[in-house]
Each structure stands twice: as structure tokens, then as C-alpha cells.
Design a protein around this motif. Structure first.
Motif, mmCIF file in Angstrom:
data_model
loop_
_atom_site.group_PDB
_atom_site.id
_atom_site.type_symbol
_atom_site.label_atom_id
_atom_site.label_comp_id
_atom_site.label_asym_id
_atom_site.label_seq_id
_atom_site.Cartn_x
_atom_site.Cartn_y
_atom_site.Cartn_z
ATOM 1 N N UNK A 73 -3.412 -11.747 5.140
ATOM 2 C CA UNK A 73 -2.071 -11.441 4.649
ATOM 3 C C UNK A 73 -1.272 -10.604 5.640
ATOM 4 N N UNK A 74 -1.865 -9.526 6.149
ATOM 5 C CA UNK A 74 -1.197 -8.750 7.186
ATOM 6 C C UNK A 74 -2.224 -7.890 7.907
ATOM 7 N N UNK A 75 -1.829 -7.389 9.077
ATOM 8 C CA UNK A 75 -2.683 -6.481 9.832
ATOM 9 C C UNK A 75 -2.417 -5.050 9.360
ATOM 10 N N UNK B 82 -7.132 -9.278 3.779
ATOM 11 C CA UNK B 82 -7.205 -10.612 3.169
ATOM 12 C C UNK B 82 -6.953 -10.500 1.669
ATOM 13 N N UNK B 83 -6.254 -11.512 1.117
ATOM 14 C CA UNK B 83 -6.030 -11.599 -0.329
ATOM 15 C C UNK B 83 -6.739 -12.835 -0.863
ATOM 16 N N UNK C 176 -8.608 -7.889 -2.883
ATOM 17 C CA UNK C 176 -8.324 -7.826 -1.447
ATOM 18 C C UNK C 176 -9.550 -7.302 -0.715
ATOM 19 N N UNK C 177 -9.616 -7.541 0.568
ATOM 20 C CA UNK C 177 -10.677 -7.001 1.403
ATOM 21 C C UNK C 177 -10.159 -6.828 2.823
ATOM 22 N N UNK C 178 -10.605 -5.805 3.512
ATOM 23 C CA UNK C 178 -10.204 -5.556 4.898
ATOM 24 C C UNK C 178 -11.335 -6.007 5.814
ATOM 25 N N UNK C 179 -10.996 -6.860 6.794
ATOM 26 C CA UNK C 179 -12.004 -7.421 7.701
ATOM 27 C C UNK C 179 -11.606 -7.140 9.140
ATOM 28 N N UNK C 180 -12.615 -6.992 10.001
ATOM 29 C CA UNK C 180 -12.365 -6.816 11.434
ATOM 30 C C UNK C 180 -12.289 -8.178 12.111
#
Length: 346
Positions: free
Chosen positions: A250-252, A226-227, A153-157
Motif C-alpha cells: 500500500x505504501x512505504x 501491506x493491506x 495490515x503487516x509491515x514487511x522488509x
């Protein structure tokens, strides 16, 4: 290629809050040796007792209060009262109804990949199997294609709005329940060497944040998890080779941020506005869109698309003690996707 799907055939497990349904499409052409994938989200609802497809940005009144996994129940009057300019996307429920799908971009298939046929009865068989198992896409004999999450997974702005106030003004964005945001999907057919945009996935926003008023140009961002998914070809239950890998929103997470901008864009559709607070809300006219809105370039080489619908709970505000002009990028301010302030008519 055009895909038509009856809303009643979608398994309940794949209907998200507010009736959102994400459709994943894969196109293969064995003769031309090309393949492609596309992802799109639509909203399933009931209109006068009939299942229908709606644009995800439709301002469904019931969605602003306690979204659930059941299909929203609407009436033509309720849809009209919501002020939508897009009710034309509502269609009767039958196999003749089309899921709104953009063109599917194809690439040359890497050597060694066996492509299936996607025409006529064979396509119907594959769609039927996909509706029952969702994960497995039979290719023929003991072979099948399966997609599953890799665990990465990764967190993106992602940018969901911009404001361009005058120095004498203040501007801010309210981001809350009742709006729907859409973020890009990226797919690689060469084991992650290169990625391309392959559609979008939408999420319902059941949380909120009021950004602090400021008098300078800036963008508003939310954080999206994101997945990663990998699709592979299997034969007799054994892995043979990877066919594609994708990053999907995937979700906020609930994270928010702002980013200061340099310079105002030259929007030309202007109107004069009296002093006081002005706001752009409801799903009427154009959505806010940005082709490079999801910041992914440092990881996969490209940024992805982002979009946000306006609603009662998702408004852009400009508050100025003086008379000024407001200008829209693709329509007049009341219906524009992006808006700026100006001292005179541009």
C-alpha cells in the motif's frame, strides 16, 4: 487474455500521485473451472495533449518535483532528454492501447465457486460496470462479487538494492524522490491455505534516505505496509462465500535497514574503472530486480518480487582509491541492474 483500457476512462479517485494507476484483473473460465488474478501498475500521462500509458519506470522530469494527482504533461523532447531506453511503451490514446500485462496465472477453482463468463459483450459489460463502481463485479441476476479491505495490515522488509565493494572501497545507495519502486502481490484462492504471486503494485517514492558508505557486501531494504483484501460472492446483498484474499503493497513507511551478505556473485560483464567515485543513476538500461525481494515467507509461505528504478535521486555509488573493475549482472555496469567490484576482469 489481453486487456485494453483507455486512460480517459479511469476515475480520478484512482489516479495516485505521479499518474500511477493500479489495474486489478480477474480471469474466470467456467468451462475449464479455472480462475486467476493479476495486478499491475502503469503510469497515465499526457503527451502532446493526448492521454497515454507509460511504464512506471519512465524518468518523468516533473515527477522529481512535487508529485501531484494530476496527470504529468510531457513532450517527446522531454521524454528523450530524460535518457529513457523505454520510450517505445508510449502509445496513442485509444481503445486499441493495451495496458502492459503479464500472463495471468490460473488455478483450479475450489468446489462450490460459481464462475462467470468473461468473453465478448459480457466482458465489456463487466468492465463498464467496474469502471463506474470499481468495487462490485456483477456476475448475473442478483449475484455480484465485491472486494474490500479486511482491516489487517503487516509491515514487511523489501530489498531495493545490493552492493559488493572491495575491502579497499566504499559503497552506498541513495534512495530519494524521483524513483519508483515495485512490490509483489500475493493471492490465495483457498481461504489463505496457500498463496501465489499474482502481479505487482508500484509506489512513488517521495521521501529519501542516504545509506552510510561501507566496505562490505550488503543489501539495502525499505519497509512496506501491506493491506489484506478479501473478495467474496454476494447474492441479493448477502455474503455467500469467499472467492479470494490478497496481500497488496500500500505504501512505504519510511523505515530502512541493511543486511550483510556472504560472498560476491559471479557477474561477467566487466569494465575497467579509474580510481575515484563511480555511480549508477537515471532510468537507463535495467532496473534492480529480485524475485524474492519482499520478505513474506514466514507469514504466507513465499517471498515476493521487488524492483526499483535508477534515477538522479536513486543512485548506487562505489568509491575506490585504486584502479579496479566493475561488473554487471545483465548488462555492462552503466546499464546493469546489479553491480559488483572486482580486482581483475572476470
Amino acid at each position: 487474455m489481453e486487456l485494453r483500457l483507455d486512460p480517459t476512462t479511469v476515475p480520478k479517485a484512482f489516479v495516485e500521485p505521479g499518474g500511477l494507476v493500479t489495474v486489478n484483473i480477474r480471469v474466470e473460465n467456467a468451462d475449464l473451472r479455472v480462475l486467476g488474478e493479476h495486478t499491475v501498475t502503469v503510469r497515465a500521462a499526457r503527451l502532446e495533449g493526448r492521454p497515454v500509458w507509460l511504464d512506471v519506470a519512465e524518468p518523468v522530469p516533473s515527477l522529481t518535483r512535487n508529485p501531484s494527482t494530476r496527470l504529468p504533461v510531457l513532450s517527446p523532447a522531454a521524454l528523450r532528454s530524460a535518457g529513457s531506453a523505454r520510450t517505445a511503451v508510449v502509445t496513442p490514446a485509444s481503445l486499441a492501447d493495451a495496458v502492459p500485462v503479464a500472463k495471468v496465472r490460473t488455478v483450479r477453482a475450489p468446489a462450490g465457486i460459481v464462475l462467470g463468463r468473461t468473453g465478448g459483450d459480457r466482458l465489456a459489460t463487466r468492465l463498464s460496470a467496474l469502471g463506474r463502481t470499481v468495487q462490485a463485479d456483477p456476475i448475473g441476476g442478483l449475484g455480484y462479487r465485491r472486494c474490500k479491505a479486511t482491516g489487517r495490515t503487516t509491515k514487511r522488509w523489501a530489498t531495493i538494492g545490493t552492493s559488493y565493494p572491495l575491502r579497499t572501497s566504499r559503497s552506498w545507495l541513495t534512495y530519494s524522490g524521483g524513483s519508483t519502486s515495485t512490490f509483489g502481490v500475493a493471492t490465495s484462492f483457498d481461504k489463505g491455505v496457500s498463496f501465489s504471486g499474482t502481479g505487482t503494485r508500484s509506489t512513488s517514492d517521495d521521501w529519501g534516505h542516504d545509506f552510510v558508505p561501507r566496505n562490505y557486501d550488503r543489501s539495502f531494504r525499505v519497509q512496506v505496509l501491506y493491506r489484506q483484501f478479501r473478495c467474496a460472492y454476494y447474492y441479493a446483498g448477502k455474503f455467500r462465500y469467499e472467492t479470494s484474499r490478497s496481500w497488496k503493497p500500500w505504501f512505504q513507511t519510511g523505515g530502512t535497514a541493511t543486511h550483510r551478505l556472504a560472498g560476491k556473485p559471479a557477474f561477467r560483464l566487466c569494465v575497467k574503472v579509474a580510481r575515484g567515485a563511480w555511480s549508477r543513476g537515471r532510468v537507463r538500461g535495467k532496473d534492480y530486480t529480485l524475485s524474492y525481494g519482499v520478505k513474506f515467507k514466514s507469514m504466507i509461505g513465499i517471498d515476493l518480487f521487488s524492483s526499483r528504478s535508477y534515477s538522479n535521486g536513486a543512485r548506487l555509488y562505489y568509491d575506490n582509491p585504486k584502479v579496479r573493475w566493475l561488473c554487471g549482472n545483465n548488462a555492462y555496469p552503466a546499464r546493469a541492474g546489479k553491480i559488483r567490484e572486482a580486482r581483475r576482469n572476470l
